[in-house]
Design a protein around this motif. Sequence first.
Motif, PDB file in Angstrom:
ATOM      1  N   THR A 371      38.444  -9.874  59.279  1.00 22.93           N
ATOM      2  CA  THR A 371      38.068  -8.788  58.639  1.00 22.93           C
ATOM      3  C   THR A 371      39.103  -7.893  58.367  1.00 22.93           C
ATOM      4  N   HIS A 372      40.178  -7.950  59.116  1.00 24.85           N
ATOM      5  CA  HIS A 372      41.620  -6.956  59.098  1.00 24.85           C
ATOM      6  C   HIS A 372      42.828  -7.718  59.324  1.00 24.85           C
ATOM      7  N   LEU A 385      39.247  -0.763  66.299  1.00 13.54           N
ATOM      8  CA  LEU A 385      38.246  -1.149  65.715  1.00 13.54           C
ATOM      9  C   LEU A 385      37.306  -2.131  66.304  1.00 13.54           C
ATOM     10  N   SER A 391      35.426  -4.729  63.383  1.00 19.88           N
ATOM     11  CA  SER A 391      36.116  -5.982  63.203  1.00 19.88           C
ATOM     12  C   SER A 391      35.600  -7.009  63.940  1.00 19.88           C
ATOM     13  N   CYS A 394      40.898  -9.162  63.725  1.00 15.93           N
ATOM     14  CA  CYS A 394      42.125  -8.445  63.419  1.00 15.93           C
ATOM     15  C   CYS A 394      43.283  -9.218  63.703  1.00 15.93           C
TER      16      CYS A 394
END
Length: 398
Positions: A371-372, A385, A391, A394
């Motif tokens: 997601t990141h 996060l 998240s 990440c």
Amino acid sequence: MAGEEFGTGNFNPNDTKRKTITCKAAVAYGPGEPFVLERVLVHPPHRMEVRIKILFTSICHTDLSAWQGKNEAQRAYPRIFGHEASGIVESVGEGVRDMKEGDFVVPIFNGECEECKYCKCEKTNKCERFGVDGEKKVMDCDGATRFSTMDGKPIFHFLNTSTFTEYTVINSACVVKIHPNGDRDLKPYIKTLTLLSCGISTGVGAAWNTANVHSGSTVAVFGLGAVGLAVAEGARARGASKIIGVDINSDKFIKGRGMGITDFVNPRDDERAVYERIREMTGGGVDYSFECAGNLNVLRDAFLSAHEGWGLTVLLGIHSSPNLLPIHPMELFQGRRMVGSVFGGFKGKTQLPHFAQECMNGVVKLDDFITHELPVEEINEAFDLLVAGKSLRCLLHF
């Protein structure tokens, strides 16, 4: 990118083999204290060890709970955390035969020496020497660290791996070589294959290996973090007919639909017990339930959501509390069973390469779990996060 050298055996043009490397690492100096990005020394690998250049590393809740100091036995500082990563072999120590410089690898926190009685037993993926051990902080062969500060003070290891660093040294039992998929280039997959170090293997493997979810079966997943969603993805790939996701964060339901979840339950939406609602939805309970939250109350709901007579509950959540199971012994006579699963039941070195091939072939979809993506300099923001539930995974890059 360093990955251009995959499989050439000529990864390091500067020939740093047998030399101490200076590199960047995110170092923790105390429980809950911000990570400090600084230069550290990474010493050469000893016998049966491998030094790896990390390409990507990610953060999971095990890193979070250990960094927060929830388990006092794990409090050893300064320390380099991290256990989910992908990288390239920079050099190998004496005795390493199954990989060479330039090979693409993933580290595993639950190793496989392939020699002990556990590794030779088909009934377990535990290793006598290199199994999960959050208390281990030094290397196995000599009781010393391979990291040190620039003024020579030792920096401790974590969970057989330590990946929040540009270079790390790991015992070869905890390193898995990933082979190219036929003529297919590995480079497009290096980001997603990072997730095989822990979260995806743990979740999908729990559905495939531990529970052996079958086509047409019903499943309930309690806790829709990365591991829980990986369970759902594994159950989807196996053809489960109904996959119920349970979480108090309704935002996760949207994400879950793309990973196979067919129905959702938010415990806060109804005063009835969650297990009562799931029994009603499934005509008596699910074939398989998975507890991925690390909460004893959730574990009891998961257990009672399983169908009488044959229902199986798989425990995946990390429980740092000293409290014991919330199950009365007589409840086990109703035919429900419960079992724990570590690393999804995968024997890392012998089974993970095949799982990687299945992922590259699209049997399991990995992209949506990332997601990141941030530079390692923003590691503290990445932890924020995760704490905020924003998240799944990440990825950090150097």
